[in-house]
Design a protein around this motif. Sequence first.
Motif, PDB file in Angstrom:
ATOM      1  N   SER A 280       0.723  -1.094   0.107  1.00  0.00           N
ATOM      2  CA  SER A 280      -0.105   0.436   0.059  1.00  0.00           C
ATOM      3  C   SER A 280       1.326   1.279  -0.529  1.00  0.00           C
ATOM      4  N   LEU A 281       1.043   1.603  -1.335  1.00  0.00           N
ATOM      5  CA  LEU A 281       2.078   3.370  -1.469  1.00  0.00           C
ATOM      6  C   LEU A 281       1.854   4.145  -2.364  1.00  0.00           C
ATOM      7  N   PRO A 282       1.830   5.603  -1.605  1.00  0.00           N
ATOM      8  CA  PRO A 282       1.500   6.042  -2.637  1.00  0.00           C
ATOM      9  C   PRO A 282       1.403   6.621  -4.283  1.00  0.00           C
ATOM     10  N   PRO A 283       0.899   6.959  -5.253  1.00  0.00           N
ATOM     11  CA  PRO A 283       1.330   7.287  -6.455  1.00  0.00           C
ATOM     12  C   PRO A 283       2.829   8.242  -6.236  1.00  0.00           C
ATOM     13  N   HIS A 284       3.507   8.292  -6.522  1.00  0.00           N
ATOM     14  CA  HIS A 284       4.920   8.561  -6.400  1.00  0.00           C
ATOM     15  C   HIS A 284       4.906   9.926  -6.989  1.00  0.00           C
ATOM     16  N   TYR A 285       5.817  11.098  -7.238  1.00  0.00           N
ATOM     17  CA  TYR A 285       6.203  12.418  -6.494  1.00  0.00           C
ATOM     18  C   TYR A 285       7.276  12.528  -7.525  1.00  0.00           C
ATOM     19  N   GLU A 299       5.370   3.304  -7.466  1.00  0.00           N
ATOM     20  CA  GLU A 299       4.418   4.121  -6.297  1.00  0.00           C
ATOM     21  C   GLU A 299       5.835   3.962  -5.025  1.00  0.00           C
ATOM     22  N   GLY A 300       5.415   5.172  -4.436  1.00  0.00           N
ATOM     23  CA  GLY A 300       6.263   5.785  -2.884  1.00  0.00           C
ATOM     24  C   GLY A 300       7.058   6.739  -2.982  1.00  0.00           C
ATOM     25  N   SER A 301       7.445   6.363  -4.586  1.00  0.00           N
ATOM     26  CA  SER A 301       9.020   7.051  -4.759  1.00  0.00           C
ATOM     27  C   SER A 301       8.785   8.495  -5.280  1.00  0.00           C
TER      28      SER A 301
END
Lengths: 377, 368
Positions: A280-285, A299-301
């Motif tokens: 469960s990681l958010p979209p990367h930014y 994700e999560g990066s």
Amino acid sequence: MSKTKCLAMILAGGQGSRLGALTKNIAKPAVPFGGKYRIIDFPLSNCANSGITTVGVLTQYRPLELHTYLGTGNAWDLDQQSGGVFILPPYARDKGADWYKGTADAIYQNLNFIDTVDPDYVLILSGDHIYTMDYAEMLAAHKARKADVTIGVFGVSWEEAPRFGIMNCDTEGRIMEFEEKPAKPKSNLASMGIYIFNREYLDKYLKEDAVLDTSSHDFGKDIIPKMLGDNGCLFSYAFEGYWKDVGTIESLWEANMDLLQDEPPFELSSKWRIYSSNPSLPPHYLSPEAVVKRSMVNEGSMVKGTVEHSVLFSGVRVGKDAKVTDSVVMPFAKIEDGAEVQYAIVAQNCVIKAGAKVIGAPGAISVIPEGTVVAAE
Amino acid sequence: MNSMMGIIRLDGSSAMLKELCEHRPVASLPIAGRYRVIDFALSNMVNAGITNVGILMTEKARSILDHLRSGKDWDLARHREGMYYMPNDSVDGRAPIGNLSGLYNNLDYVQHSSGDYVLVAKADSIYNMDFNKVLEYHQSTGADITFVYQTINGSIPGTSSVLKVADSGLVKDIYKSPNVEAGSDVTMGVYLMAKDTFINLVKTAFERGGTDLLIDGIMRRMDEYTIYAYRHEGYMARINSVEAYYRASMDIRKPEVWEELFMGENVIHTQRKDAVPVQYKETAVVTDSLIANGCEIRGEVENSILFRGVKVAEGAKVKNAILMQHAVIGKDAVIENVICDKDVVVGEGKSLKGADTYPIIVSKGAAI
């Protein structure tokens, strides 16, 4: 358990010593690939997509992470009331314990499992190739030809052919001869290490082979030649598409880079979905300063620097003015401000400190093993 | 015993969310690139060790059923307890009004659940908080009811419930206000009370003709309860208008908010999908944006949020936009200050611009 037509057995015990530092703590099939996957996701997803719902995974070398990853098989929809994923490590018997001595021995030691499942066909797969394939079509071909054995073959380049087990076939595809790593190959059809056996036929040969002291208990070296010698009905099944052995650092790096082509040679995003465990990681930014081109990012990066022609797994950090090119950066690695990474595979949880450089070259990919901290000089 | 059971309410006004909530409750509004609003309340409960969560249903709930399913992705598909859908059926042939009848109809479920406390939350807020701290606070004050609130630092649109809180944490007054100024203490729709208190409160209020848990159950009977309020110090955004949705979406892009919400010890769970990592092609220029897996980008993206499977063609420019799942932005198209709902297709060379403060909403499945 209800009757299973075709049981898949994935040989996932290999050490993968040619992957060097990447397999120090994990088995080869657990090595990360393509930004979010592990190598074993490919045969497992192929099974799930082909309608094969009972899968044995034979593990041996450093199995902890692989076992954890497989879990109940939920990621591949293989957590089922009947069937599902069965993890099969070597185990002790009343007459002592044995490691798996070869690919055939690994299956032999699990004949009792095969008996419980009671399939008509046994599909043997290996856990070290990247490809998408419909095993149901191969099984249909196997049945149509009334073969004893069907072996998946792939047309490799003639230069590469001496590195493979080569099948010499007649015009119908029946295998006449098998040569392991021939100096002068007569054909370029390489065995993919994918076999469909009629279950009784396999059972008989495995039992015969098991008692031979001279045998190395290997499908390619012992079982298949013996079957051919006995005039067994062995057919080849030609696979067309992308198939890549990722057994070496260079080939693993190349296979990752293949995904970055404008039109990749095989599509991860096609209907033939590759399943994987999804944390469960958010979209990367990507920050205002970020430059990201010809790359895949999971994700999560968070990227504040430049990423070109690279694969970033989940939770990767790329700091300001850092530069990552022609590289593979595995989960939760940190590339700090101003650091440079080129032609490299940076394994999980590594830290490339601010201003540090990791520079490899084509043909000499630099590998940073899991958890390493690389300081600036 | 210190165990809580959770109830998540899907009810609530979504009128100010306009087209975005025409077909769905705010609970299932997509947000932050891969989540639905309900994921936050639900994950907070699960992360606090709550293993028993009732979902108080509302109309238009299909998308919620599709999203939550068995509760497996929140580890709530369990042999004992787990997730439970609380239907809000009509009573004596009358359609239910408000949330009290739904709670009342499901009281036997609450009664038979093992929790000693009931934590009620609305599925309309974005936050990551530890509900165990609320329970500790509740026990330390000896309150009958504990509210969770936030002191807001800017005015917020839409009606909010405002608290007057004494230094001790005791709640002196509760009122609804259509316009809330900075510095106000606003409830987050999260209440904690002992199970017996909850059952009693719902029963009494409903049987006397009440329809709303807060108004009829609590506000009208303030003198009967000792109410304390627990302040949440972290990020919180209530999604009660298009403006609030847009503002929260842009907030989540800020690295410090993104870190707080998603990268701490307590993760926000959502439905798992098997999308491919984002593919950035040669011509991609992407800055200050959140990009979800499954996207394929060849154009320019700035200051935006892209949900799963969005495709941005070469030459396209996307700025200050929220593009929900599977939007396709054609070659040389220009998108600015826009919220595209799911499955929107913007054709080659088309231009779509909203005002800075007021984004255009493109409805689900529209082709432009």
